[in-house]
Write an enzyme that holds these catalytic residues in place. Structure first.
Site, PDB file in Angstrom:
ATOM      1  N   ARG A  33       1.334 -19.168  -8.230  1.00  0.00           N
ATOM      2  CA  ARG A  33       2.744 -18.740  -8.180  1.00  0.00           C
ATOM      3  C   ARG A  33       3.459 -19.186  -6.910  1.00  0.00           C
ATOM      4  NH1 ARG A  33       1.938 -12.820 -11.153  1.00  0.00           N
ATOM      5  NH2 ARG A  33       1.840 -13.698 -13.262  1.00  0.00           N
TER       6      ARG A  33
ATOM      7  N   SER B 279      -7.523  -5.734  -4.387  1.00  0.00           N
ATOM      8  CA  SER B 279      -7.371  -6.036  -5.811  1.00  0.00           C
ATOM      9  C   SER B 279      -7.772  -4.835  -6.644  1.00  0.00           C
ATOM     10  CB  SER B 279      -8.237  -7.244  -6.184  1.00  0.00           C
ATOM     11  OG  SER B 279      -8.424  -7.277  -7.590  1.00  0.00           O
TER      12      SER B 279
ATOM     13  N   GLY C 137      -6.283 -11.114 -17.131  1.00  0.00           N
ATOM     14  CA  GLY C 137      -7.187 -10.905 -16.007  1.00  0.00           C
ATOM     15  C   GLY C 137      -7.669  -9.463 -15.940  1.00  0.00           C
TER      16      GLY C 137
ATOM     17  N   ARG D   8       5.481 -14.182 -15.930  1.00  0.00           N
ATOM     18  CA  ARG D   8       6.344 -13.698 -14.842  1.00  0.00           C
ATOM     19  C   ARG D   8       7.242 -14.816 -14.303  1.00  0.00           C
ATOM     20  NH1 ARG D   8       5.373  -8.730 -15.171  1.00  0.00           N
ATOM     21  NH2 ARG D   8       3.267  -7.930 -15.371  1.00  0.00           N
TER      22      ARG D   8
ATOM     23  N   ASP E  22       2.956  -8.610  -8.191  1.00  0.00           N
ATOM     24  CA  ASP E  22       3.475  -9.289  -9.389  1.00  0.00           C
ATOM     25  C   ASP E  22       4.982  -9.520  -9.316  1.00  0.00           C
ATOM     26  OD1 ASP E  22       0.930  -9.358 -10.423  1.00  0.00           O
ATOM     27  OD2 ASP E  22       1.182  -7.541 -11.621  1.00  0.00           O
TER      28      ASP E  22
ATOM     29  N   ARG F 164      -9.567 -18.823 -13.389  1.00  0.00           N
ATOM     30  CA  ARG F 164      -9.322 -17.779 -12.368  1.00  0.00           C
ATOM     31  C   ARG F 164     -10.653 -17.276 -11.795  1.00  0.00           C
ATOM     32  NH1 ARG F 164      -4.854 -13.658 -14.465  1.00  0.00           N
ATOM     33  NH2 ARG F 164      -4.998 -12.987 -12.294  1.00  0.00           N
TER      34      ARG F 164
ATOM     35  N   SER G 282      -0.663  -2.182 -16.825  1.00  0.00           N
ATOM     36  CA  SER G 282      -1.926  -1.741 -16.209  1.00  0.00           C
ATOM     37  C   SER G 282      -2.398  -0.421 -16.815  1.00  0.00           C
ATOM     38  CB  SER G 282      -1.737  -1.553 -14.699  1.00  0.00           C
ATOM     39  OG  SER G 282      -1.448  -2.775 -14.085  1.00  0.00           O
TER      40      SER G 282
ATOM     41  N   LYS H  13      -3.120 -16.183  -9.619  1.00  0.00           N
ATOM     42  CA  LYS H  13      -2.601 -15.383 -10.734  1.00  0.00           C
ATOM     43  C   LYS H  13      -2.570 -16.263 -11.992  1.00  0.00           C
ATOM     44  CE  LYS H  13      -2.125 -11.567  -8.493  1.00  0.00           C
ATOM     45  NZ  LYS H  13      -3.029 -10.456  -8.806  1.00  0.00           N
TER      46      LYS H  13
HETATM   47  C1  S3P Z   1      -3.594  -5.440 -12.136  1.00  0.00           C
HETATM   48  C2  S3P Z   1      -3.831  -5.720 -10.828  1.00  0.00           C
HETATM   49  C3  S3P Z   1      -3.211  -6.846 -10.111  1.00  0.00           C
HETATM   50  C4  S3P Z   1      -2.022  -7.415 -10.858  1.00  0.00           C
HETATM   51  C5  S3P Z   1      -2.287  -7.567 -12.321  1.00  0.00           C
HETATM   52  C6  S3P Z   1      -2.648  -6.236 -12.950  1.00  0.00           C
HETATM   53  C7  S3P Z   1      -4.306  -4.301 -12.748  1.00  0.00           C
HETATM   54  O1  S3P Z   1      -4.183  -7.853  -9.955  1.00  0.00           O
HETATM   55  O2  S3P Z   1      -1.646  -8.654 -10.303  1.00  0.00           O
HETATM   56  O3  S3P Z   1      -1.136  -8.077 -12.969  1.00  0.00           O
HETATM   57  O4  S3P Z   1      -3.904  -3.853 -13.845  1.00  0.00           O
HETATM   58  O5  S3P Z   1      -5.287  -3.826 -12.147  1.00  0.00           O
HETATM   59  P1  S3P Z   1      -5.186  -7.815  -8.694  1.00  0.00           P
HETATM   60  O6  S3P Z   1      -5.683  -6.445  -8.630  1.00  0.00           O
HETATM   61  O7  S3P Z   1      -6.279  -8.772  -8.970  1.00  0.00           O
HETATM   62  O8  S3P Z   1      -4.327  -8.198  -7.531  1.00  0.00           O
END
Ligand code: S3P
Length: 425
Positions: free
Chosen positions: A343, A164, A91, A385, A312, A119, A20, A339
């Protein structure tokens, strides 16, 4: 790839940089004035997708094994891409870049792999449209491919139905281009790396409880960023050491931001022996070394506001629950269905194949611990994962486990299998 029961795990390991934080360092660096230098950047496929998208938007990015240099051009320095942006499997790239593209004076299109193209993107399209953005799902199904026509944006206060960080960060980035402040309120607090890092780049932000507000800002300034190790990657070694008897490992320099440390809290509540050493803080992000010893675990209920702090890691929590005494209930985790794979279904399918007593619920899973697990053929569904979760589960199961499409770990952890093998005595 095949795995069998392992002897005790021993030794010291350093996990790669946080995914992230690595994504955000490139994005914010591109929008800043000057050169941002990033060390311990995660060179996984997802973060490389972010680099490739920003190169197409006219940003020069230098990569070497030691560092990434992003030659930022300021908030208004991006140029129209000459071809469709490819976000791969990521994502985070998709949702965050849309917030940036919504405020640009040009049209862009983006797409990704089959998983990305299924997604949900309405979660960002709706609030961005309310800010004045013109963003369209080209197949009219609320998913990528997306077309974004930059426009002038207005601040809103968005009450997000989901916790999120991707939605929150998308809107905060769009808020940099809006004519008034933008606020996002979440049902519970999601990871706050954007808020921490944007502030360091010079953005004006206010965070109160589960609300983050950004004020329009004329400029961001380049930074030096050292990325801490990814707790989501450390999670697999933590789990392996806990369930393989006689193990003791040290995982160095792991990010322990309180919006990400849910796994540590849950493991401790399950009876895990985990000690934090050498706690420190780098660029506003706390980190520590983790000493993990195999432990007798007991089941527990996992739900409520902790869920975003280990979203995660829930697949690996489900696997740990198989080795715990009693019942584990995971609830409030319906986000798991959207995801990289569904999952909930994929964990139930694969753990059942190994002999676990697990059932799916609408918002999670119920696992009866204690049934011995046996090797099986595991379909990773190309979800990194899932592949890593079963590589460690197999180490404490009888017989042989075969993981299909095991190389999908390159998304977040290209050297995962080598690092895991280095701990097995
Ligand atoms: C992330 C936020 C999470 C996480 C993803 C990385 C990010 O998703 O599951 O692997 O870097 O902001 P969500 O915010 O959609 O839950």
């Amino acid at each position: 790839m095949k795995f069998t029961r392992a002897n005790a795990l021993k030794g010291t390991i350093t996990v790669p940089g946080d995914k992230s934080i690595s994504h955000r360092s490139v994005m914010f660096g591109a929008l800043a004035e000057g050169t941002t230098r990033v060390t311990n950047f995660l060179r996984g496929a997802d973060c490389l997708s972010t680099i490739s998208c920003f190169r197409k938007l006219g940003i020069e990015i230098e990569e070497s094994p030691q560092e990434i240099l992003i030659h930022g051009k300021g908030l208004h320095g991006l140029s129209a891409p000459s071809s469709i942006l490819d976000v791969g499997n990521s994502g985070t790239t998709t949702r965050l870049i849309c917030g940036i593209l919504a405020g640009q004076p040009f049209v862009s299109e983006l797409t990704g792999d089959d998983s990305i193209c299924s997604r949900p993107m309405k979660r960002i399209m709706d609030p961005l449209s309310r800010m004045g953005a013109r963003i369209e799902s080209l197949n009219h199904n609320g998913c990528a491919p997306l077309r974004i026509e930059g426009s002038s944006l207005h601040g809103i206060h968005y009450m997000s139905p989901v916790a999120s960080a991707q939605v929150k960060s998308c809107l905060l980035l769009a808020g940099l281009y809006a004519d008034s402040p933008t606020s996002v309120t979440e049902p519970s607090l999601s990871r706050n790396h954007s808020e921490i890092m944007l502030e360091r780049f010079g953005a004006r932000l206010d965070t109160r409880g589960t609300t983050a507000t950004i004020y329009p800002e004329p400029r961001l300034r380049a930074q030096e960023i050292h990325v801490p190790g990814d707790i989501s990657s450390a999670a697999y070694f933590i789990a392996a050491a806990l369930i393989v008897p006689g193990s003791e490992i040290l995982i160095k320099n792991v990010g322990i931001n309180p919006t990400r440390d849910g796994l540590l809290r849950v493991c401790r509540d399950m009876g895990a022996d985990i000690t934090l050493l050498n706690e420190c803080r780098d660029a506003g992000e706390p980190s520590a070394d983790l000493l993990v010893r195999s432990s007798a675990l007991h089941g527990m209920e996992v739900g409520g506001s902790i869920i975003p702090a280990l979203i995660d890691e829930l697949p690996v929590v489900a696997a740990l629950a198989c080795f715990a005494e009693g019942t584990t209930v995971i609830r409030d985790a319906q986000e798991l269905k959207v995801k990289e794979s569904n999952r909930i279904d994929v964990m139930v399918q694969n753990l059942s194949a190994m002999g676990a007593r697990i059932t799916a619920t609408d918002d999670g899973m119920v696992i009866e611990g204690g049934a011995p697990l046996n090797g099986a053929v595991i379909d990773s569904h190309l979800d990194h994962r899932i592949a890593m979760t079963f590589a460690v589960t197999a180490l404490a199961a009888g017989g042989e486990t075969q993981i299909l499409d095991a190389d999908c770990v390159r998304i977040s952890y290209p050297g995962f299998y080598e690092d895991l093998a280095s701990l097995i005595s």
